[in-house]
Design an enzyme around this catalytic site. Structure first.
Site, mmCIF file in Angstrom:
data_model
loop_
_atom_site.group_PDB
_atom_site.id
_atom_site.type_symbol
_atom_site.label_atom_id
_atom_site.label_comp_id
_atom_site.label_asym_id
_atom_site.label_seq_id
_atom_site.Cartn_x
_atom_site.Cartn_y
_atom_site.Cartn_z
ATOM 1 C CD GLU A 1 -2.856 -0.984 2.658
ATOM 2 O OE1 GLU A 1 -2.576 0.103 3.382
ATOM 3 O OE2 GLU A 1 -3.607 -1.777 2.943
ATOM 4 C CG ASP B 1 -3.866 8.292 7.796
ATOM 5 O OD1 ASP B 1 -4.197 7.089 7.781
ATOM 6 O OD2 ASP B 1 -3.705 8.929 6.871
#
Length: 277
Positions: A50, A61
Site C-alpha cells: 500500500e 491516520d
C-alpha cells in the site's frame, strides 16, 4: 480477468499462510529514498504494497502516518510524483500488487478520469480511499472498477451485519478490516475479537480479509495471521523511517534497512503462524 491482487492471494493461500501487506508513504522522507524503500519491500517479504498518497488532512491516520505525509509534502511530493514512483517501481517488478491509499480530495483535484487512466497506466492495481462511503460509489468506486482498478473497502468494529452488505457491495481485491476503533497506530487489537470479526465478514463475502491498525511486531502479525488472509502493517514502518532520520529529518544510510529489517521480521511472524496452525 485475474489481477495481480488475485494472483498474490491465490499464491499465499496455496502456501497455507496469510499475506503481509506493507504500507509506506510516497515521498517519505524524500522521493529518491521512498523509491529505494518501495523497491526493497518485496525482497524483504512484503506480498502486497500500500502506497500512501500524502494529504494535508488525513483524518483516519494517527500521528506517525500524519507526520510521514507532512514530511513527504514538505519534500515536494505530489500525486503526479507518486504515480512516477509507481512507474519506476513497475520497471523492475511486474508481479507485486500495489495499491494507492489515501483521501479523495487530491484525486478530485487531479481529475477522476485522468487520475484513473494515469494510475492504471503507471501500474497501480487498486485503491483505498478512506473518506468515500458506499453512498458515494459513483464518485470514484464505480469509475475505478470500470477502469480495471480494484476498490478496497474498510470494515470496522462498528460495521454491523445491517451495514456490511452496503460496504461490501462494490468492494474488490480484498476487504480491509480495521481492528480497532480509532486512528492508525493507536492501540493493540484484541486478537480473539479480531478472529471473530474476520469470521463474520467471511460469511458475507468470498474476498480475502486483511486486518490492520495496531499491528506493530512480529508477534502481533503472527496472532492476526492465524485468522486473517492478510496482515497490514503501516504505522510501525513509517515509525522506522522516522527513527532512522538525522537531526534535520533527512534520510541516512540506515533508512532503507530500518524498514526492510522490520518487514523481514514481520514476514517471518506471518509465515510462522500458518505453519504452526
Amino acid at each position: 480477468m485475474s489481477t495481480r491482487i488475485d494472483a498474490r492471494f491465490a499464491a499465499t493461500a496455496s502456501e497455507g499462510r496469510a499475506a503481509l501487506v506493507t504500507f509506506v508513504m510516497a515521498g517519505d522522507p524524500d522521493h529518491a529514498t521512498a523509491l529505494k524503500i518501495l523497491q526493497a519491500l518485496p525482497g524483504a517479504g512484503a506480498d502486497v504494497i500500500e502506497l500512501g498518497m500524502p494529504f494535508t488532512d488525513p483524518m483516519a491516520d494517527g500521528p506517525a502516518i500524519q507526520a510521514a505525509g507532512l514530511r513527504a509534502l514538505k519534500g515536494g511530493e505530489t500525486l503526479t510524483s507518486t504515480l512516477d514512483l509507481v512507474r519506476a517501481f513497475r520497471a523492475g517488478d511486474d508481479a507485486t500488487p500495489l495499491i494507492l491509499m489515501g483521501y479523495y480530495n487530491p484525486i478530485y483535484v487531479y481529475g477522476v478520469e485522468r487520475f484513473l487512466a494515469d494510475a492504471k497506466a503507471a501500474g497501480v492495481d487498486g485503491m483505498i480511499v478512506v473518506d468515500l462511503p458506499p453512498e458515494e460509489d459513483e464518485e470514484l468506486c464505480l469509475p475505478a472498477l470500470s477502469a480495471g482498478l480494484a476498490f478496497v473497502r474498510l470494515a470496522t468494529p462498528t460495521t454491523d451485519d445491517v451495514r456490511l452488505p452496503a460496504v461490501l457491495r462494490n468492494t474488490s481485491g480484498f476487504v480491509y478490516y480495521v481492528s480497532i476503533a480509532g486512528v492508525t497506530g493507536s492501540a493493540t487489537p484484541d486478537f480473539d475479537v479480531v478472529a471473530g470479526a474476520v469470521k463474520r465478514i467471511k460469511r458475507h463475502t468470498p474476498l480475502p480479509v486483511a486486518v490492520g491498525f495496531g499491528v506493530k511486531t512480529a508477534q502481533h502479525a503472527a496472532a492476526i495471521a492465524r485468522s486473517a488472509d492478510a496482515v497490514v502493517v503501516g504505522s510501525a514502518l513509517v515509525d522506522a523511517v522516522r527513527g532512522s532520520l538525522d537531526a534535520d529529518g533527512r534520510a541516512t544510510e540506515k533508512t532503507v534497512s530500518a524498514v526492510t529489517d522490520l518487514v523481514s521480521a514481520l514476514a517471518a511472524g506471518v509465515r510462522s503462524a500458518r505453519v504452526a496452525a
